[in-house]
Design an enzyme around this catalytic site. Structure first.
Site, PDB file in Angstrom:
ATOM      1  N   CYS A   9      -2.161   2.932   8.907  1.00 60.64           N
ATOM      2  CA  CYS A   9      -3.191   2.006   8.408  1.00 60.64           C
ATOM      3  C   CYS A   9      -4.443   2.047   9.292  1.00 60.64           C
ATOM      4  O   CYS A   9      -5.539   1.772   8.832  1.00 60.64           O
ATOM      5  CB  CYS A   9      -2.685   0.566   8.406  1.00 60.64           C
ATOM      6  SG  CYS A   9      -1.234   0.264   7.414  1.00 60.64           S
TER       7      CYS A   9
ATOM      8  N   HIS B 211       0.874  -1.176   0.000  1.00 62.36           N
ATOM      9  CA  HIS B 211       0.000   0.000   0.000  1.00 62.36           C
ATOM     10  C   HIS B 211       0.910   1.224   0.000  1.00 62.36           C
ATOM     11  O   HIS B 211       1.972   1.210   0.644  1.00 62.36           O
ATOM     12  CB  HIS B 211      -0.855   0.073   1.277  1.00 62.36           C
ATOM     13  CG  HIS B 211      -2.126  -0.716   1.234  1.00 62.36           C
ATOM     14  ND1 HIS B 211      -2.587  -1.424   2.324  1.00 62.36           N
ATOM     15  CD2 HIS B 211      -3.055  -0.885   0.256  1.00 62.36           C
ATOM     16  CE1 HIS B 211      -3.742  -2.007   2.015  1.00 62.36           C
ATOM     17  NE2 HIS B 211      -4.044  -1.693   0.766  1.00 62.36           N
TER      18      HIS B 211
END
Ligand code: ARG
Length: 279
Positions: free
Chosen positions: A265, A171
């Protein structure tokens, strides 16, 4: 730049408690379902993060964790949000797809004017980082490059596409951290050569992290423009941040790292003015 004093901006975040956190499947190289996880450690690390954010004076909203969705603690993936508009994630892996309806409901029930699920694969703020006048858009592992046009159109903001090449940094928010509107820190080798050219051109003075630091998820940091929350073990990066006038704050997320996640996150920023904010 030493001696520079920074001004943080009050932020609005959405978090999800790790009530059902576990590693039961593997959708990134960090996840090994054969290793034990400790629910109470995940919870206390998340509570520390929550406590730091609220102590700094930020607004923190919560979305209810759902049973059967052990990765829901990673709220950054739920959507991209700005000025009352929410583009909800379309997850690549079936294991996380059940999270999207929960985010659609959350934003709709709170009076967001424009709420829609992304039509392309789009893992929310995990891959789309807002900075100043641009949204940095990661692809290569999770979000599709096709998601960029939709993001650009939905938010009316320029999108800068970046290709990720190392599966450990799958990511965008594991490979680059937005520190303020003009500053970032990142792991150069996590990006394809053309993307690295774009980054060096746009951020010539950026802090370059080492692979060891990136493996601590030190780039998965949360910054309000002054305070930067990152793992305590990332002492070299913390010193570099201090030199530039930022205030690093240690928060460990080693248990969450077993699922391939860290502080950022867990933290979805609700950018701009949100419904219900005082006029
Ligand atoms: N286990 C989760 C996944 O693979 C971790 C998500 C981390 N989130 C992030 N914004 N990087 O989807």
């Amino acid at each position: 730049m030493s001696g520079l004093s920074r001004t943080g901006r009050r932020r609005h975040y959405l978090l999800c408690a790790p009530t059902h956190f576990d590693v039961r499947y593997s959708i990134n190289p960090w996840m090994d379902p054969g290793l034990p996880t400790a629910a109470e450690v995940a919870l206390s690390q998340w509570q520390r993060l929550h406590g730091v954010l609220t102590d700094l004076g930020h607004d923190v909203d919560l979305i209810d964790p759902l049973p059967g969705l052990p990765d829901m603690v990673f709220a950054a993936n739920g959507a991209i949000v700005a000025d009352g508009r929410a583009l909800v994630a379309s997850f690549r892996h079936a294991e996380r797809q059940g999270e999207s309806p929960a985010y659609l409901d959350w934003f709709r029930s709170r009076g967001y004017t424009e709420v829609r699920q992304s039509s392309a694969l789009n893992e929310g703020e995990g891959d789309f980082l807002t900075t100043g006048d641009v949204i940095l858009a990661g692809s290569g592992f999770r979000s599709d490059a096709e998601a960029r046009d939709e993001v650009q159109e939905f938010f009316g903001k320029k999108v800068l596409g970046l290709t990720l090449v190392d599966p450990r940094f799958y990511h965008l928010d594991t490979a680059i951290a937005v520190l303020d509107e003009h500053e970032v820190m990142y792991l150069p080798q996590a990006f394809a050569p053309e993307s690295l050219d774009l980054l060096t051109e746009r951020y010539p003075d950026a802090i370059a992290a080492t692979e060891d630091e990136a493996c601590l998820f030190a780039l998965n940091a949360v910054s309000d423009g002054k305070h930067v929350i990152l793992p305590t073990a990332a002492t070299r990066l913390a010193a570099q941040l201090r030199e530039r006038g930022f205030e690093p704050i240690g928060a460990d997320t080693t248990e969450l790292l077993k699922a391939g996640g860290g502080a950022k996150c867990c933290t979805l920023e609700l950018h701009g003015v949100q419904p219900g904010d005082a006029d």
